[in-house]
Design a protein around this motif. Structure first.
Motif, mmCIF file in Angstrom:
data_model
loop_
_atom_site.group_PDB
_atom_site.id
_atom_site.type_symbol
_atom_site.label_atom_id
_atom_site.label_comp_id
_atom_site.label_asym_id
_atom_site.label_seq_id
_atom_site.Cartn_x
_atom_site.Cartn_y
_atom_site.Cartn_z
ATOM 1 N N GLY A 106 1.800 -56.246 31.636
ATOM 2 C CA GLY A 106 1.375 -56.676 30.182
ATOM 3 C C GLY A 106 0.155 -57.733 30.559
ATOM 4 N N VAL A 170 7.456 -49.162 24.491
ATOM 5 C CA VAL A 170 6.730 -50.171 23.504
ATOM 6 C C VAL A 170 7.444 -51.348 23.536
ATOM 7 N N GLN A 174 5.886 -54.681 25.209
ATOM 8 C CA GLN A 174 5.668 -55.944 23.939
ATOM 9 C C GLN A 174 6.345 -57.108 24.450
ATOM 10 N N VAL A 181 1.432 -53.997 20.532
ATOM 11 C CA VAL A 181 1.553 -52.526 21.235
ATOM 12 C C VAL A 181 1.752 -51.742 20.177
#
Length: 440
Positions: A106, A170, A174, A181
């Motif tokens: 991320g 997801v 996130q 997302v």
């Protein structure tokens, strides 16, 4: 179109950043299969001198380091790839999405999106698709499967550094990112490219910056790859690269090529080094040991100060004298790994094994070994650094996700760098045949 192709041959088209060394060769393998001449660098090169290739892959060792360090290395790689003139960029991570809630997938994606959107003025949107159906990694409704098992039931929940205990990507992503997302659902992928692009537009309208993309087959990856033709940044596993070479051909930027995988022959002795504790590598080690010489590295013995490197090299010498390949391994069962980690600490145990195998690699090279098969992403990174490998030309596929490679600069070496989870049970023998030129 010929003029466009000739111009493109002077500058790389696709610039890739991989978060570990075997992941880099996995991606490079996919691009070579698509007809792109591909060069992999080990770390960010010191020079901005032009590299002749259609695709460049910068191999970092950033998967499990501190997020701030991973960002700095990834942005430095991006700057070098920009200087090479790349038109599109790819952030490659493992097909099992190896990461923790702190990153690094991320944070690195956020940083690359920010840097590229500010440069190109385009909307900051990308996909995240680690699917690799050829190796059993598929994504459906945002959930990652390894074979028939959810990610968190696949054995990855026992990974010593990045235990994966949630299959909902997801949700996983996130927790790592400040970006919103979303999900490109399979019912948008199945109808084809136009529907995927409509899904992209809808997600962007909702404020989504990163979208997990479903894919259960290579056909899905081709669809997604074509749909991403206009994205400045793509992220995922190597599978999504299946559809990228075709984009450049359709744009008149990439010629049809039949020799993208050609490598020079490298003479010398052979050895296998294994540091991964994955199920696949455990099986490969067991298959080798059933009929071939092998030496096991005991991390506790190393920690006690015993001369394990000298012992391993002494074991190898009589076999090398007869031109017999040897296996030197630290591969262990999950229970054995946990026992060592309890005594030495998780990261300390891993670093100890990597440093030991790196020293052994240097000793083997001094004894005439020029062909190395290496199992494990972290191990591969340590070994190529120890051998002072700067860049690799990517050759033909040995097994899905694993190509043969040869050094471009310095002493000629042939290497097969394997992610721990990849390869058939007989991979070590198969890889050695590819590296010595006897494979069919």
């Amino acid at each position: 179109m010929a003029t466009l192709i000739n111009a493109a041959q002077q500058r790389p088209l696709l610039g890739c950043i991989a978060d570990d060394f075997t992941g880099a060769t996995d991606l490079a393998n996919m691009l070579v299969r698509g007809g792109m001449r591909t060069v992999q660098t080990i770390g960010v090169p010191d020079s901005d001198a032009a590299v002749e290739a259609d695709a460049l892959v910068v191999a970092l060792k950033s998967r499990t380091i501190a997020a701030a360090d991973a960002l700095a290395q990834s942005l430095a790689a991006l700057d070098w790839l920009r200087a090479q003139g790349c038109r599109q960029f790819f952030f490659k991570y493992c097909s099992t999405f190896d990461s923790t809630d702190a990153g690094n997938i991320g944070p690195v994606t956020d940083a690359l999106l920010d840097a590229l959107s500010s440069q190109h003025g385009a909307g900051a949107f990308t996909i995240a698709c680690p699917a690799f159906p050829e190796n059993g990694r598929t994504i459906f409704r945002g959930h990652l499967f390894v074979g028939d098992a959810l990610l968190n039931e696949s054995g990855m929940e026992n990974h010593p550094l990045t235990p994966m205990r949630d299959a909902n990507l997801v949700r996983v992503l996130q927790r790592q990112t400040r970006s919103k997302v979303g999900l490109v659902r399979y019912d948008a992928v199945a109808p084809g490219v136009a529907q995927v692009r409509e899904s992209f537009d809808a997600l962007c309208h909702e404020g989504v910056r990163i979208a997990i993309a479903d894919a259960v087959s290579d056909a899905d990856l081709h669809v997604l790859g074509e749909a991403c033709a206009d994205l400045t940044l793509i992220t995922g596993g190597s599978g999504i690269a299946l559809g990228l070479p075709g984009n450049f051909r359709r744009a008149g930027l990439l010629a049809e090529q039949t020799d993208a995988a050609r490598l020079p022959r490298v003479e010398g002795l052979s050895a296998v080094l294994a540091g991964s504790a994955s199920k696949a590598t455990n099986a490969q080690v067991a298959a080798w040991r059933s009929s071939r010489p092998a030496f096991r590295i005991d991390p506790l013995a190393v920690a006690r100060g015993e001369p394990v490197v000298d012992q391993a090299l002494a074991f190898a010498q009589p076999h090398l004298d007869k031109a017999e390949p040897v296996l030197i391994y630290a591969t262990a069962t999950p229970e054995e790994v946990k026992a060592v980690q309890r005594e030495l600490g998780g990261s300390e145990a891993g670093q100890l094994v990597e440093a030991t195998l790196a020293s052994i690699a240097r000793g083997l090279r001094e004894r005439g070994v020029r062909r190395f098969v290496v199992a494990g992403g972290e191990t591969s990174g340590a070994v190529v650094q120890a051998l002072d490998v700067r860049s690799l030309r990517i050759g033909a596929q040995i097994d899905p996700g694993v190509p043969a490679t040869a050094t471009i600069e310095g002493e000629p070496l042939a290497l097969a760098l394997k992610s721990g989870n990849f390869g058939s049970v007989d991979f070590f023998d198969k890889a050695l045949r590819h590296l010595d030129g006897t494979a069919p």
